[in-house]
Design an enzyme around this catalytic site. Structure first.
Site, PDB file in Angstrom:
ATOM      1  N   LYS A  99      43.145  39.761  47.680  1.00 39.47           N
ATOM      2  CA  LYS A  99      42.604  41.117  47.500  1.00 39.47           C
ATOM      3  C   LYS A  99      41.383  41.091  46.604  1.00 39.47           C
ATOM      4  CE  LYS A  99      45.830  41.934  43.819  1.00 39.47           C
ATOM      5  NZ  LYS A  99      44.779  41.762  42.795  1.00 39.47           N
ATOM      6  N   ASP A 135      49.443  37.972  41.528  1.00 36.23           N
ATOM      7  CA  ASP A 135      48.311  37.353  40.804  1.00 36.23           C
ATOM      8  C   ASP A 135      48.682  36.367  39.692  1.00 36.23           C
ATOM      9  OD1 ASP A 135      47.018  39.097  42.473  1.00 36.23           O
ATOM     10  OD2 ASP A 135      46.009  40.229  40.913  1.00 36.23           O
ATOM     11  N   CYS A 144      47.282  45.466  38.340  1.00 36.58           N
ATOM     12  CA  CYS A 144      47.690  45.186  39.725  1.00 36.58           C
ATOM     13  C   CYS A 144      49.164  45.484  39.987  1.00 36.58           C
ATOM     14  CB  CYS A 144      47.317  43.759  40.098  1.00 36.58           C
ATOM     15  SG  CYS A 144      45.516  43.577  40.227  1.00 36.58           S
TER      16      CYS A 144
HETATM   17  C1  VGL Z   1      43.713  42.246  37.650  1.00 38.92           C
HETATM   18  C2  VGL Z   1      42.000  42.947  36.318  1.00 38.92           C
HETATM   19  C3  VGL Z   1      41.075  42.493  37.235  1.00 38.92           C
HETATM   20  C4  VGL Z   1      45.186  42.110  37.846  1.00 38.92           C
HETATM   21  C5  VGL Z   1      42.816  41.793  38.576  1.00 38.92           C
HETATM   22  O1  VGL Z   1      45.611  41.182  38.560  1.00 38.92           O
HETATM   23  O2  VGL Z   1      45.947  42.938  37.276  1.00 38.92           O
HETATM   24  N1  VGL Z   1      43.306  42.825  36.537  1.00 38.92           N
HETATM   25  N2  VGL Z   1      41.495  41.910  38.360  1.00 38.92           N
END
Ligand code: VGL
Ligand code: ZN
Length: 199
Positions: free
Chosen positions: A108, A10, A153
């Site tokens: 995701k 991410d 994540c």
């Molecule tokens: C994430 C919060 C919401 C992450 C993704 O990538 O850790 N955190 N969506």
């Protein structure tokens, strides 16, 4: 000897400075991750990729605010500002990331009513996200993890990896966390208890 796969979690504009869910010092991971990506034959990158009105957005729950927790059929859920909306600029990879041509991208959080932190399973713990299929195809027994966020994540991917029997190393210098109320320290402890290596 089984193959090791690098999993980059991410690194998207919305999690970096100026983004909708900016993580402190997030950009610091980019040079670390870029040099790791040059040394691995197989690289997987994940992208948080939510439909508009996603269940994890505070804006989808009238009267609720970002960073509050609510109870959902899938379990306890932290509510977030709208972020990484599928196809939006904020969902794009950070422009400084040098992505190998043969990298695999896994998206995701694509289901409206289900969040996904782990690249293995969505938060219902049964819907596969795709990383396990890629690892099987590569005959990989080991993953190295880096990216955002350490306490969500990265953490959940590391824990699922251990549950599925993979060797897991999380690259400390390649991760940053949201860290609301000490969640990064709690995450490292949970990972250590699960046998995750800190690299
Ligand atoms: C994430 C919060 C919401 C992450 C993704 O990538 O850790 N955190 N969506
Ligand atoms: Zn998300």
């Amino acid at each position: 000897m089984s193959n090791a796969v690098l999993v980059v979690v991410d690194i998207q504009k919305d999690f970096c400075a100026g983004g909708r869910l900016a993580i402190p010092d997030a950009e610091a991971v980019i040079p670390v991750v870029n040099s790791l990506m040059r040394t691995f034959q197989k690289v997987v990158l994940t992208q948080d990729w939510h439909p508009p009105g996603h269940v994890s957005f505070a804006s989808s729950h009238p009267g609720r605010h970002a960073f509050e927790r609510i109870s959902l059929p899938s379990g306890d859920q932290v509510l977030w500002p709208d972020h990484c909306v599928a196809g939006s600029l904020g969902a794009a990879f950070h422009q400084a990331l040098v992505i190998p041509a043969n990298a695999v991208v896994i998206r995701k959080g694509i289901h409206p009513d289900l969040d996904a932190y782990s690249a293995f399973y969505e938060v219902d713990r049964t819907t596969p996200v795709g990383l396990e299929a890629v690892l099987r195809a590569c005959d990989a027994g080991e993953i190295l993890l880096a990216g955002l966020a350490t306490d969500y994540c990265v953490l959940q991917t590391a824990l699922d990896g251990r549950s599925l029997g993979y060797e897991v190393t999380v690259i400390d210098a390649g991760c940053r966390g949201i860290d609301q109320g000490g969640t990064v320290a709690v995450a490292w402890e949970a990972m250590a208890n699960a046998g995750v290596r800190r690299g």
